[in-house]
Design a protein around this motif. Structure first.
Motif, PDB file in Angstrom:
ATOM      1  N   PRO A 193      47.474  40.461  40.640  1.00  0.00           N
ATOM      2  CA  PRO A 193      46.731  39.544  41.752  1.00  0.00           C
ATOM      3  C   PRO A 193      47.447  39.225  42.928  1.00  0.00           C
ATOM      4  O   PRO A 193      46.840  39.428  44.056  1.00  0.00           O
ATOM      5  CB  PRO A 193      46.806  38.096  40.878  1.00  0.00           C
ATOM      6  N   GLN A 238      39.821  44.745  39.069  1.00  0.00           N
ATOM      7  CA  GLN A 238      40.351  43.833  38.151  1.00  0.00           C
ATOM      8  C   GLN A 238      41.802  44.283  37.839  1.00  0.00           C
ATOM      9  O   GLN A 238      42.288  45.123  38.207  1.00  0.00           O
ATOM     10  CB  GLN A 238      39.602  44.119  36.846  1.00  0.00           C
ATOM     11  N   THR A 246      46.739  41.314  46.186  1.00  0.00           N
ATOM     12  CA  THR A 246      45.590  40.942  47.078  1.00  0.00           C
ATOM     13  C   THR A 246      45.875  40.618  48.623  1.00  0.00           C
ATOM     14  O   THR A 246      46.966  40.167  48.682  1.00  0.00           O
ATOM     15  CB  THR A 246      44.822  39.595  46.528  1.00  0.00           C
ATOM     16  N   LEU A 276      37.336  45.025  45.473  1.00  0.00           N
ATOM     17  CA  LEU A 276      37.428  44.308  44.264  1.00  0.00           C
ATOM     18  C   LEU A 276      37.904  45.302  43.056  1.00  0.00           C
ATOM     19  O   LEU A 276      37.034  46.153  42.599  1.00  0.00           O
ATOM     20  CB  LEU A 276      36.154  43.336  44.147  1.00  0.00           C
ATOM     21  N   THR A 317      41.195  43.128  46.793  1.00  0.00           N
ATOM     22  CA  THR A 317      41.120  41.911  46.067  1.00  0.00           C
ATOM     23  C   THR A 317      41.460  42.387  44.630  1.00  0.00           C
ATOM     24  O   THR A 317      40.522  42.939  44.115  1.00  0.00           O
ATOM     25  CB  THR A 317      39.876  41.086  46.097  1.00  0.00           C
ATOM     26  N   VAL A 318      42.428  41.902  44.064  1.00  0.00           N
ATOM     27  CA  VAL A 318      42.762  41.931  42.515  1.00  0.00           C
ATOM     28  C   VAL A 318      42.216  40.689  41.899  1.00  0.00           C
ATOM     29  O   VAL A 318      42.856  39.588  42.033  1.00  0.00           O
ATOM     30  CB  VAL A 318      43.972  42.241  42.326  1.00  0.00           C
ATOM     31  N   SER A 319      41.280  40.820  40.870  1.00  0.00           N
ATOM     32  CA  SER A 319      40.692  39.686  40.140  1.00  0.00           C
ATOM     33  C   SER A 319      41.392  39.630  38.753  1.00  0.00           C
ATOM     34  O   SER A 319      41.581  40.585  38.027  1.00  0.00           O
ATOM     35  CB  SER A 319      39.432  39.330  40.201  1.00  0.00           C
ATOM     36  N   SER A 320      41.762  38.331  38.314  1.00  0.00           N
ATOM     37  CA  SER A 320      42.521  38.185  36.896  1.00  0.00           C
ATOM     38  C   SER A 320      41.483  37.760  35.910  1.00  0.00           C
ATOM     39  O   SER A 320      40.068  37.491  36.213  1.00  0.00           O
ATOM     40  CB  SER A 320      43.655  37.215  37.157  1.00  0.00           C
TER      41      SER A 320
END
Length: 119
Positions: free
Chosen positions: A88, A13, A91, A11, A116-119
């Motif tokens: 994102p 950002q 992902t 994970l 997983t790329v979270s915004s």
């Protein structure tokens, strides 16, 4: 037979970086090309990048050009993909694949690693 094991997912950002690794074992002398693909639910698995084992030439899908770099270490039978400036839409589950003996298709696949790329 060639076995592939991916690692390095996780994970991160938006704007962050990850490096994926794919270690090959078995009949590695037959490997002619290795690639990375990714899959998201509801979509077909898509090509991301590939490297020719003979000369190290590379190719990328347009959406990752300038952000992702694929490289190989023949001595370690390992391919890497450095992923920078992650978005994102990057992902997905990333799969490593190997072509052997210039067959024209990827016959061997790893188990996949989640990015997983979270915004």
């Amino acid at each position: 037979q060639v076995q592939l094991v991916e690692s390095g997912g996780g994970l991160v950002q938006v704007g962050g970086s990850l490096r994926l690794s794919c270690a090959a074992s078995g009949h590695t002398l037959t490997i002619s090309r290795m690639g990375w693909f990714r899959e998201v639910p509801g979509k077909d698995r898509e090509f991301v990048a590939r490297i020719l084992w003979r000369d190290g030439s590379t190719d990328y899908t347009n959406s990752v050009k300038g952000r992702f770099t694929i490289s190989g270490d023949n001595a370690k039978n390992t391919v890497y993909m450095q992923m920078n400036s992650l978005k994102p839409e990057d992902t997905g589950v990333y799969y490593c694949a190997a072509e052997v003996a210039h067959s024209g298709s990827y016959e061997y696949w790893g188990q996949g690693t989640q990015v997983t790329v979270s915004s």
